[in-house]
Design a protein around this motif. Structure first.
Motif, PDB file in Angstrom:
ATOM      1  N   ILE A  80       4.625 -35.608 -52.595  1.00 50.07           N
ATOM      2  CA  ILE A  80       4.038 -34.384 -53.157  1.00 50.07           C
ATOM      3  C   ILE A  80       4.804 -33.898 -54.385  1.00 50.07           C
ATOM      4  O   ILE A  80       4.480 -32.867 -54.948  1.00 50.07           O
ATOM      5  CB  ILE A  80       3.952 -33.261 -52.100  1.00 50.07           C
ATOM      6  N   GLY A  81       5.833 -34.629 -54.775  1.00 44.86           N
ATOM      7  CA  GLY A  81       6.579 -34.257 -55.974  1.00 44.86           C
ATOM      8  C   GLY A  81       7.949 -33.683 -55.712  1.00 44.86           C
ATOM      9  O   GLY A  81       8.591 -33.164 -56.619  1.00 44.86           O
ATOM     10  N   GLY A  82       8.409 -33.743 -54.483  1.00 44.34           N
ATOM     11  CA  GLY A  82       9.752 -33.274 -54.153  1.00 44.34           C
ATOM     12  C   GLY A  82       9.763 -31.911 -53.490  1.00 44.34           C
ATOM     13  O   GLY A  82       8.725 -31.250 -53.372  1.00 44.34           O
ATOM     14  N   PRO A  83      10.934 -31.480 -53.055  1.00 42.52           N
ATOM     15  CA  PRO A  83      11.061 -30.222 -52.307  1.00 42.52           C
ATOM     16  C   PRO A  83      10.563 -28.990 -53.068  1.00 42.52           C
ATOM     17  O   PRO A  83      10.094 -28.028 -52.456  1.00 42.52           O
ATOM     18  CB  PRO A  83      12.565 -30.104 -52.033  1.00 42.52           C
ATOM     19  N   MET A  84      10.651 -29.036 -54.394  1.00 42.14           N
ATOM     20  CA  MET A  84      10.223 -27.881 -55.185  1.00 42.14           C
ATOM     21  C   MET A  84       8.704 -27.684 -55.145  1.00 42.14           C
ATOM     22  O   MET A  84       8.206 -26.624 -55.511  1.00 42.14           O
ATOM     23  CB  MET A  84      10.684 -28.040 -56.640  1.00 42.14           C
ATOM     24  N   LYS A  85       7.961 -28.691 -54.708  1.00 43.02           N
ATOM     25  CA  LYS A  85       6.497 -28.636 -54.704  1.00 43.02           C
ATOM     26  C   LYS A  85       5.908 -28.368 -53.319  1.00 43.02           C
ATOM     27  O   LYS A  85       4.688 -28.367 -53.164  1.00 43.02           O
ATOM     28  CB  LYS A  85       5.922 -29.955 -55.241  1.00 43.02           C
ATOM     29  N   ILE A  86       6.747 -28.159 -52.317  1.00 44.42           N
ATOM     30  CA  ILE A  86       6.243 -27.966 -50.954  1.00 44.42           C
ATOM     31  C   ILE A  86       5.280 -26.784 -50.881  1.00 44.42           C
ATOM     32  O   ILE A  86       4.240 -26.852 -50.223  1.00 44.42           O
ATOM     33  CB  ILE A  86       7.399 -27.821 -49.942  1.00 44.42           C
ATOM     34  N   SER A  87       5.596 -25.703 -51.584  1.00 47.58           N
ATOM     35  CA  SER A  87       4.715 -24.524 -51.527  1.00 47.58           C
ATOM     36  C   SER A  87       3.342 -24.806 -52.149  1.00 47.58           C
ATOM     37  O   SER A  87       2.375 -24.114 -51.827  1.00 47.58           O
ATOM     38  CB  SER A  87       5.378 -23.339 -52.234  1.00 47.58           C
ATOM     39  N   GLU A  88       3.243 -25.826 -53.005  1.00 48.51           N
ATOM     40  CA  GLU A  88       1.981 -26.172 -53.646  1.00 48.51           C
ATOM     41  C   GLU A  88       1.239 -27.306 -52.926  1.00 48.51           C
ATOM     42  O   GLU A  88       0.143 -27.686 -53.338  1.00 48.51           O
ATOM     43  CB  GLU A  88       2.245 -26.623 -55.092  1.00 48.51           C
ATOM     44  N   ALA A  89       1.827 -27.833 -51.879  1.00 50.09           N
ATOM     45  CA  ALA A  89       1.247 -28.997 -51.196  1.00 50.09           C
ATOM     46  C   ALA A  89      -0.074 -28.642 -50.524  1.00 50.09           C
ATOM     47  O   ALA A  89      -0.293 -27.500 -50.100  1.00 50.09           O
ATOM     48  CB  ALA A  89       2.217 -29.534 -50.159  1.00 50.09           C
ATOM     49  N   LEU A  90      -0.923 -29.633 -50.415  1.00 46.29           N
ATOM     50  CA  LEU A  90      -2.217 -29.464 -49.752  1.00 46.29           C
ATOM     51  C   LEU A  90      -2.018 -29.223 -48.257  1.00 46.29           C
ATOM     52  O   LEU A  90      -0.991 -29.606 -47.676  1.00 46.29           O
ATOM     53  CB  LEU A  90      -3.076 -30.712 -49.966  1.00 46.29           C
ATOM     54  N   PRO A  91      -3.001 -28.635 -47.603  1.00 43.08           N
ATOM     55  CA  PRO A  91      -2.900 -28.402 -46.153  1.00 43.08           C
ATOM     56  C   PRO A  91      -2.673 -29.682 -45.356  1.00 43.08           C
ATOM     57  O   PRO A  91      -2.033 -29.655 -44.309  1.00 43.08           O
ATOM     58  CB  PRO A  91      -4.254 -27.765 -45.800  1.00 43.08           C
ATOM     59  N   SER A  92      -3.135 -30.807 -45.858  1.00 43.90           N
ATOM     60  CA  SER A  92      -2.953 -32.072 -45.141  1.00 43.90           C
ATOM     61  C   SER A  92      -1.464 -32.432 -45.039  1.00 43.90           C
ATOM     62  O   SER A  92      -1.024 -32.987 -44.026  1.00 43.90           O
ATOM     63  CB  SER A  92      -3.722 -33.209 -45.819  1.00 43.90           C
ATOM     64  N   TYR A  93      -0.681 -32.104 -46.067  1.00 42.57           N
ATOM     65  CA  TYR A  93       0.759 -32.352 -46.020  1.00 42.57           C
ATOM     66  C   TYR A  93       1.392 -31.514 -44.904  1.00 42.57           C
ATOM     67  O   TYR A  93       2.172 -32.018 -44.104  1.00 42.57           O
ATOM     68  CB  TYR A  93       1.425 -32.028 -47.366  1.00 42.57           C
ATOM     69  N   HIS A  94       1.048 -30.238 -44.864  1.00 48.76           N
ATOM     70  CA  HIS A  94       1.616 -29.341 -43.855  1.00 48.76           C
ATOM     71  C   HIS A  94       1.188 -29.769 -42.447  1.00 48.76           C
ATOM     72  O   HIS A  94       1.995 -29.719 -41.507  1.00 48.76           O
ATOM     73  CB  HIS A  94       1.232 -27.888 -44.140  1.00 48.76           C
ATOM     74  N   ALA A  95      -0.051 -30.226 -42.302  1.00 52.52           N
ATOM     75  CA  ALA A  95      -0.511 -30.727 -40.997  1.00 52.52           C
ATOM     76  C   ALA A  95       0.273 -31.972 -40.603  1.00 52.52           C
ATOM     77  O   ALA A  95       0.698 -32.120 -39.450  1.00 52.52           O
ATOM     78  CB  ALA A  95      -2.013 -31.031 -41.042  1.00 52.52           C
ATOM     79  N   PHE A  96       0.473 -32.869 -41.565  1.00 55.11           N
ATOM     80  CA  PHE A  96       1.253 -34.085 -41.304  1.00 55.11           C
ATOM     81  C   PHE A  96       2.671 -33.726 -40.868  1.00 55.11           C
ATOM     82  O   PHE A  96       3.181 -34.276 -39.885  1.00 55.11           O
ATOM     83  CB  PHE A  96       1.279 -34.969 -42.562  1.00 55.11           C
ATOM     84  N   MET A  97       3.309 -32.816 -41.596  1.00 53.57           N
ATOM     85  CA  MET A  97       4.688 -32.450 -41.260  1.00 53.57           C
ATOM     86  C   MET A  97       4.763 -31.712 -39.919  1.00 53.57           C
ATOM     87  O   MET A  97       5.742 -31.864 -39.183  1.00 53.57           O
ATOM     88  CB  MET A  97       5.317 -31.621 -42.377  1.00 53.57           C
ATOM     89  N   ASN A  98       3.727 -30.948 -39.587  1.00 47.15           N
ATOM     90  CA  ASN A  98       3.700 -30.300 -38.266  1.00 47.15           C
ATOM     91  C   ASN A  98       3.632 -31.341 -37.158  1.00 47.15           C
ATOM     92  O   ASN A  98       4.245 -31.192 -36.111  1.00 47.15           O
ATOM     93  CB  ASN A  98       2.524 -29.324 -38.150  1.00 47.15           C
TER      94      ASN A  98
END
Length: 163
Positions: A80-98
């Motif tokens: 997703i572009g590194g830790p600085m981009k986590i707040s901009e990540a798509l919901p699919s990223y957050h679902a994956f990390m959950n």
């Protein structure tokens, strides 16, 4: 996924702690001194603050790289572009990390990757240098054993020490 700085700072101490035991005269220190041609007197002349300080700094470099090798979630963060981009990540990223944010985040898994790093990365480097420097296999195995054990411990701590 944030870096666990406490785990990083403490894991970097592994090189010093393991080295204190590994290179002690009652373990491999006497053989190591013989193979290197050093004496206790010559070793005592070294600038210990410089040696231990730089060892710790270099160990921090090693721990940071070892964390990239052992913590697989870093790949998802980099996608997703590194830790600085986590707040901009798509919901699919957050679902994956959950679902998978702590998958394979165990001491055992980290120890495996640390061991593999030691065996397939550190050992060949030490062996190549030792061969060109005309060092004995005792010398090579003492140093390789130190790094295999140390990287196993570093991998274990850095991977298993989840926030």
């Amino acid at each position: 996924m944030e870096m666990n700085w406490i785990a990083i700072l403490i894991s970097a101490l592994a090189t010093l702690v393991v080295g204190f035991v590994w290179y002690h005269p009652k373990v491999f220190g006497t053989i190591w001194m013989k193979e290197t041609g050093l004496t206790q007197e010559e070793l005592a002349k070294g600038n210990m603050l410089k040696i231990f300080g730089l060892t710790y700094i270099f160990s921090l470099f090693i721990v940071i790289i070892e964390s990239a090798l052992t913590i697989h979630q870093g790949g998802a963060v980099s996608m997703i572009g590194g830790p600085m981009k986590i707040s901009e990540a798509l919901p699919s990223y957050h679902a994956f990390m959950n679902d998978y944010g702590t998958a394979y985040r165990t001491f055992k898994h980290g120890a495996l990757h640390g061991f593999i790093s030691g065996l397939f990365f550190a050992f060949p480097i030490i062996a190549i240098n030792g061969l060109f420097e005309r060092k004995s296999w005792k010398y090579i195995f003492i140093h390789a054993g130190f790094w295999i054990l140390t990287l196993t411990i570093i991998g274990s701590l850095i991977c298993g020490w989840v926030k």
